[in-house]
Scaffold this active site. Sequence first.
Site, PDB file in Angstrom:
ATOM      1  N   HIS A   1      -4.401  -5.299   8.138  1.00  0.00           N
ATOM      2  CA  HIS A   1      -5.081  -4.360   7.239  1.00  0.00           C
ATOM      3  C   HIS A   1      -6.147  -5.127   6.449  1.00  0.00           C
ATOM      4  CE1 HIS A   1      -5.157  -0.665   4.800  1.00  0.00           C
ATOM      5  NE2 HIS A   1      -5.281  -1.450   3.739  1.00  0.00           N
TER       6      HIS A   1
ATOM      7  N   GLY B   1      -7.603  -0.843  -5.524  1.00  0.00           N
ATOM      8  CA  GLY B   1      -8.385  -1.839  -6.260  1.00  0.00           C
ATOM      9  C   GLY B   1      -7.736  -3.212  -6.301  1.00  0.00           C
ATOM     10  N   PHE B   2      -6.420  -3.243  -6.385  1.00  0.00           N
ATOM     11  CA  PHE B   2      -5.753  -4.533  -6.527  1.00  0.00           C
ATOM     12  C   PHE B   2      -4.419  -4.547  -5.787  1.00  0.00           C
ATOM     13  CE2 PHE B   2      -8.483  -3.886 -10.147  1.00  0.00           C
ATOM     14  CZ  PHE B   2      -9.190  -5.082 -10.192  1.00  0.00           C
ATOM     15  N   GLY B   3      -4.082  -5.702  -5.275  1.00  0.00           N
ATOM     16  CA  GLY B   3      -2.758  -5.896  -4.699  1.00  0.00           C
ATOM     17  C   GLY B   3      -1.759  -6.164  -5.818  1.00  0.00           C
ATOM     18  N   GLY B   4      -0.494  -6.163  -5.453  1.00  0.00           N
ATOM     19  CA  GLY B   4       0.545  -6.579  -6.392  1.00  0.00           C
ATOM     20  C   GLY B   4       0.946  -5.542  -7.428  1.00  0.00           C
TER      21      GLY B   4
ATOM     22  N   MET C   1     -13.660  -3.750  -0.652  1.00  0.00           N
ATOM     23  CA  MET C   1     -13.888  -3.162  -1.988  1.00  0.00           C
ATOM     24  C   MET C   1     -15.286  -3.543  -2.471  1.00  0.00           C
ATOM     25  SD  MET C   1     -10.269  -3.923  -3.858  1.00  0.00           S
ATOM     26  CE  MET C   1      -8.710  -3.916  -2.954  1.00  0.00           C
TER      27      MET C   1
ATOM     28  N   SER D   1      -1.621  -7.160   4.780  1.00  0.00           N
ATOM     29  CA  SER D   1      -2.973  -7.004   4.224  1.00  0.00           C
ATOM     30  C   SER D   1      -3.619  -8.350   3.927  1.00  0.00           C
ATOM     31  CB  SER D   1      -2.912  -6.173   2.943  1.00  0.00           C
ATOM     32  OG  SER D   1      -4.188  -6.145   2.353  1.00  0.00           O
TER      33      SER D   1
ATOM     34  N   ASP E   1      -8.911  -4.876   3.445  1.00  0.00           N
ATOM     35  CA  ASP E   1      -9.305  -4.088   2.280  1.00  0.00           C
ATOM     36  C   ASP E   1     -10.718  -4.429   1.839  1.00  0.00           C
ATOM     37  OD1 ASP E   1      -6.994  -2.477   1.585  1.00  0.00           O
ATOM     38  OD2 ASP E   1      -5.970  -4.393   1.231  1.00  0.00           O
TER      39      ASP E   1
ATOM     40  N   HIS F   1      -9.880  -0.652   5.774  1.00  0.00           N
ATOM     41  CA  HIS F   1      -9.754   0.333   4.695  1.00  0.00           C
ATOM     42  C   HIS F   1     -10.954   0.180   3.769  1.00  0.00           C
ATOM     43  CE1 HIS F   1      -7.137   1.581   0.941  1.00  0.00           C
ATOM     44  NE2 HIS F   1      -8.100   2.449   1.199  1.00  0.00           N
TER      45      HIS F   1
ATOM     46  N   GLY G   1       0.780  -6.351   1.406  1.00  0.00           N
ATOM     47  CA  GLY G   1      -0.004  -7.518   1.037  1.00  0.00           C
ATOM     48  C   GLY G   1       0.871  -8.588   0.435  1.00  0.00           C
TER      49      GLY G   1
ATOM     50  N   MET H   1     -12.830   0.873   0.692  1.00  0.00           N
ATOM     51  CA  MET H   1     -12.808   1.380  -0.679  1.00  0.00           C
ATOM     52  C   MET H   1     -14.205   1.161  -1.232  1.00  0.00           C
ATOM     53  SD  MET H   1      -9.068  -0.066  -1.660  1.00  0.00           S
ATOM     54  CE  MET H   1      -9.126  -1.175  -0.262  1.00  0.00           C
TER      55      MET H   1
ATOM     56  N   MET I   1      -2.343   6.569  -0.486  1.00  0.00           N
ATOM     57  CA  MET I   1      -2.266   5.404  -1.374  1.00  0.00           C
ATOM     58  C   MET I   1      -1.034   5.534  -2.266  1.00  0.00           C
ATOM     59  SD  MET I   1      -4.732   3.350  -0.650  1.00  0.00           S
ATOM     60  CE  MET I   1      -4.313   2.186  -1.950  1.00  0.00           C
TER      61      MET I   1
ATOM     62  N   ASP J   1       0.166   2.562   1.557  1.00  0.00           N
ATOM     63  CA  ASP J   1      -0.515   1.326   1.172  1.00  0.00           C
ATOM     64  C   ASP J   1      -0.349   1.095  -0.320  1.00  0.00           C
ATOM     65  OD1 ASP J   1      -2.251  -0.789   0.854  1.00  0.00           O
ATOM     66  OD2 ASP J   1      -4.068   0.319   1.413  1.00  0.00           O
ATOM     67  N   GLY J   2       0.344  -0.001  -0.652  1.00  0.00           N
ATOM     68  CA  GLY J   2       0.502  -0.376  -2.048  1.00  0.00           C
ATOM     69  C   GLY J   2       1.961  -0.494  -2.446  1.00  0.00           C
ATOM     70  N   GLY J   3       2.349  -1.706  -2.849  1.00  0.00           N
ATOM     71  CA  GLY J   3       3.708  -1.921  -3.342  1.00  0.00           C
ATOM     72  C   GLY J   3       4.784  -1.856  -2.279  1.00  0.00           C
TER      73      GLY J   3
HETATM   74  C1  DX5 Z   1      -4.966  -1.865  -2.759  1.00  0.00           C
HETATM   75  C2  DX5 Z   1      -5.141  -2.152  -1.294  1.00  0.00           C
HETATM   76  C3  DX5 Z   1      -3.910  -2.582  -0.607  1.00  0.00           C
HETATM   77  C4  DX5 Z   1      -3.346  -3.891  -1.065  1.00  0.00           C
HETATM   78  C5  DX5 Z   1      -1.864  -3.721  -1.100  1.00  0.00           C
HETATM   79  O1  DX5 Z   1      -6.126  -1.276  -3.256  1.00  0.00           O
HETATM   80  O2  DX5 Z   1      -5.620  -0.998  -0.614  1.00  0.00           O
HETATM   81  O3  DX5 Z   1      -4.071  -2.600   0.800  1.00  0.00           O
HETATM   82  O4  DX5 Z   1      -3.652  -4.974  -0.209  1.00  0.00           O
HETATM   83  O5  DX5 Z   1      -1.328  -4.812  -1.706  1.00  0.00           O
HETATM   84  P1  DX5 Z   1       0.209  -4.909  -2.084  1.00  0.00           P
HETATM   85  O6  DX5 Z   1       0.976  -4.749  -0.817  1.00  0.00           O
HETATM   86  O7  DX5 Z   1       0.305  -6.271  -2.667  1.00  0.00           O
HETATM   87  O8  DX5 Z   1       0.499  -3.813  -3.070  1.00  0.00           O
HETATM   88 ZN    ZN Z   2      -5.615  -1.010   1.684  1.00  0.00          ZN
END
Ligand code: DX5
Ligand code: ZN
Length: 221
Positions: free
Chosen positions: A35, A144-147, A39, A11, A37, A68, A199, A70, A139, A177-179
Site C-alpha cells: 500500500h 494523513g498520518f500513520g499510527g 499525500m 503500508s 500512501d 492511495h 503500516g 490523498m 478509512m 486502512d488505519g489502525g
Molecule cells: C493514513 C494512511 C494509512 C497509514 C496507515 O492516512 O492512509 O495507509 O499508512 O497506517 P497505520 O497502519 O499505522 O494506522
Molecule cells: Zn492509505
Amino acid sequence: MSARPPIVAPSLLAADLSRLAEELALLDPARDWLHCDVMDHHFVPNLTFGPIVVSAARKLTTATLDVHLMMERPWLMVEEFRRAGADVITVHLEACRETREVLRQIRATGAKAGLAIKPGTPFAAAAPYLPDLDLFLVMTVEPGFGGQAFMPDMLDKVTAARDLRERQRLGFVIEVDGGIVEDTARAARAAGADVFVAGNGVFRAPDPRAALAGIRAAVAS
Ligand code: DX5
Ligand code: ZN
C-alpha cells in the site's frame, strides 16, 4: 477483482525508506499487496511521496502496488502513477468533482479503480459509485498520518458495502486502512473487509515478519 482475498497490504508509509529493498523483502508478492500512501499537504496536512518512490518500489517487488491518493485533483496524476507501476489507484470521493469520470480514467490506464471515503463521509455518499469500482476503501482513521487509533464505528460502512455487494452481485473488494493490528483486522474481517492495510502494525512492530503473519492468520477465513 479477480481473486476474493483476504489480503494484507503493508503500508510503505511506515517502512524505513533508507532500507527499502530489505523492507519490501518482507512481503510475499504472491499474496500481499504493498500500500502506497500519496499525500499532498493540501487534501491532508502531511506530505509523503509521489510517482518516483512508487516506481522505485515497482523495481523491488512484484507485489500488487495499491496506490492511495490523498491528494487534490488526483485526475491530473492518474496516468503518471500508472506509468510508475501502480496496479490499483484509489482516489478520495471528497477530492473528486466528476467521480465517475475519474474512475473511468483510472480503468482506461489498465489499473484497477478504487474509491476511498474519510471517516466523516457517510456510506450513502459512495453507494452510487460501487458498481463502477474494483475497490472500496473505508478509512478507519482520519487520513494523513500513520499510527492513529482504529475507529470501530467505521465498520458499519464495511458491512453496508458488503451487503450492497451481495444484493447487487458486484465484484469490488472492501479495504480498511488505519489502525490495523491483529484484533482490529479480525473485527474488520467479521464486518466484511477483504483487504487490510497495516503500516505501524507491520513495519514498526518489534518483529515485522511475525506481525505480518499474525495479521494474515487473524483474517484467514
Ligand atoms: C493514513 C494512511 C494509512 C497509514 C496507515 O492516512 O492512509 O495507509 O499508512 O497506517 P497505520 O497502519 O499505522 O494506522
Ligand atoms: Zn492509505
